[in-house]
Design an enzyme around this catalytic site. Structure first.
Site, PDB file in Angstrom:
ATOM      1  N   HIS A 121      42.076  43.094  33.954  1.00  0.00           N
ATOM      2  CA  HIS A 121      41.795  42.773  32.468  1.00  0.00           C
ATOM      3  C   HIS A 121      43.055  41.676  32.275  1.00  0.00           C
ATOM      4  O   HIS A 121      44.101  41.587  33.082  1.00  0.00           O
ATOM      5  CB  HIS A 121      42.061  43.923  31.503  1.00  0.00           C
ATOM      6  CG  HIS A 121      41.838  43.800  30.308  1.00  0.00           C
ATOM      7  ND1 HIS A 121      42.797  42.980  29.238  1.00  0.00           N
ATOM      8  CD2 HIS A 121      40.850  43.925  29.373  1.00  0.00           C
ATOM      9  CE1 HIS A 121      42.241  42.918  28.324  1.00  0.00           C
ATOM     10  NE2 HIS A 121      41.200  43.537  28.070  1.00  0.00           N
ATOM     11  N   LYS A 224      40.919  54.145  23.093  1.00  0.00           N
ATOM     12  CA  LYS A 224      39.839  54.176  24.153  1.00  0.00           C
ATOM     13  C   LYS A 224      39.353  55.648  24.447  1.00  0.00           C
ATOM     14  O   LYS A 224      38.532  55.905  25.201  1.00  0.00           O
ATOM     15  CB  LYS A 224      39.922  53.327  25.442  1.00  0.00           C
ATOM     16  CG  LYS A 224      39.984  51.986  25.137  1.00  0.00           C
ATOM     17  CD  LYS A 224      40.140  51.142  26.470  1.00  0.00           C
ATOM     18  CE  LYS A 224      40.567  49.770  26.073  1.00  0.00           C
ATOM     19  NZ  LYS A 224      39.510  48.977  25.719  1.00  0.00           N
TER      20      LYS A 224
END
Length: 404
Positions: A121, A224
């Site tokens: 990421h 998340k």
């Protein structure tokens, strides 16, 4: 076996229509939905406890402090950290990585090397690039094969006495690839390098044992993992946290302040300057409790069933191309339709009430590796169903028919 009907009843947002269709939420890799117990805990904090922590002798401050530190203890147990003060509250994975990268400025010099992977990421790329710019170090990248798996033999070649830290994700947010982090950690330690693991995508799906992994740092985001946005943790080994300088200065992280010199508080407060996201930190513990009540092993098994079913159903669609076919992966399916831009697919699918992610997913180097502008990503959670996957397959076929 999970009682999916009962689990879905815990998530109020799932029981609505979007564009006149029942909501199908397949953007869990971006953020998970929140169970009612988490939503209620946020409200309860502000209604009954709201006060600053660690600083007041009054009752509400003491209650808030106790609840905040209890959450830290829950997370310590959840990831099996040796000490509770090795768990730092952050605003998320990005915050945790930046804290470590900033601190490593004093341990890295011109000519040293930092290793990341090609499937990181952006939050596990840019902070290390900034560190290299500050110090003159070089960034090295572990390449991937066509399946989206790390070429471990190339990793072995990259390691040297110049390597100061290796930073890789546990699971790829775009491809779902589960990386061999045990091997990566062991090999790095063998040449004296530290290791940071980005666990943002792992925390919602699998058990984490930082002592068994022997990683130096592990970080994940609360949002998340069924928790509030703006929350997360950074685990760091005590020895490393003692060596790293503070990331921010201010209240709470100090022991004594004079105009001549400031000394810093003990762990973990040395890295927790200012008033934190108190409600978020407390309720992150509530979210962890909820996940453990469902059972991470149960979640992992059920989500693997969804992955297998989704892969089977989508493979039946002519012209659908999977991006990321690692042998070891979690419940993420990235794909494209031949000749159709992923954004257009996502827009049509949304009209049918199905939330997927389109674009480069903050992993632009992966897209460059596969020479594509982006993908459509369907990421499953334990509150999703096979019937929802059937609806996705139908929607994709409709999008294909409309856009071809």
């Amino acid at each position: 076996m999970l009682d999916i009907k009962a689990i879905r009843a815990d998530f109020p947002i799932l029981h609505q229509e979007v564009n006149g269709k029942p909501l199908v939420y397949f953007d869990n890799a971006a953020t998970s939905q929140k169970p009612q117990v988490v939503i209620d805990a946020i409200s309860e904090y502000y209604q009954t406890i709201n006060a600053n922590i660690h600083r007041g002798v009054h009752t509400l401050s003491q209650r808030a402090t106790d609840a905040y530190e209890l959450s830290r203890q829950k997370i310590q147990k959840h990831i099996n950290a040796q000490h509770e003060y090795e768990v730092l509250f952050t605003s998320g994975t990005t915050h945790g990585i930046n804290l470590v990268a900033s601190g490593f400025t004093q341990f890295v010099k011109d000519g040293d090397e930092i290793i990341i992977s090609a499937i990181e990421h952006h939050s596990n790329i840019v902070p290390w690039q900034l560190l290299c710019e500050r110090t003159g170090a070089t960034l090295k990248v572990i390449p991937v094969n066509e399946a989206g798996e790390l070429l471990i033999e190339e990793y072995d070649k990259l390691l040297s006495e110049k390597t100061k830290i290796v930073a890789v994700n546990h699971i790829s947010n775009t491809l779902g690839t589960i990386n061999p982090i045990n091997y990566i950690i062991d090999k790095a330690h063998a040449i004296g390098a530290a290791v940071l693991i980005d666990g943002a995508q792992a925390a919602p799906h699998t058990t984490i044992d930082v002592q068994a992994l022997d990683c130096d740092f592990y970080t994940f985001s609360g949002h998340k993992a069924c928790g509030p946005t703006g929350t997360g943790i950074l685990y760091g080994k005590e020895a490393w946290l003692n060596k790293l300088p503070p990331y921010q200065g201010g209240g709470e992280m100090v022991k004594e302040v004079t105009f001549a010199k400031t000394t810093y508080a003990a762990l973990p407060h040395k890295f927790e300057a200012g008033t934190p996201n108190i409600a978020g930190g407390i309720v992150l513990g509530t979210a962890i409790d909820y996940l453990n009540s469902v059972g991470l092993e149960n979640i992992q098994q059920y989500e693997h069933e969804l992955l297998e079913y989704g892969t089977k159903r989508l493979s039946e669609i002519e012209g659908l191309i999977f991006v990321g076919t690692a042998k070891q992966k979690t419940s993420v399916i990235s794909f494209n339709l031949n000749g159709i831009h992923p954004y257009d697919v996502g827009a049509i699918v949304d009209k049918m009430g199905i939330a997927v992610r389109t674009g480069h997913h903050c992993t632009q180097p992966i897209m460059d590796r596969f020479c594509i502008p982006g993908t459509v990503r369907a990421s499953f959670a334990f509150y999703n169903t096979k019937e929802e996957i059937d609806a996705l397959a139908t929607a994709i076929k409709k999008a294909q028919m409309m856009l071809s």
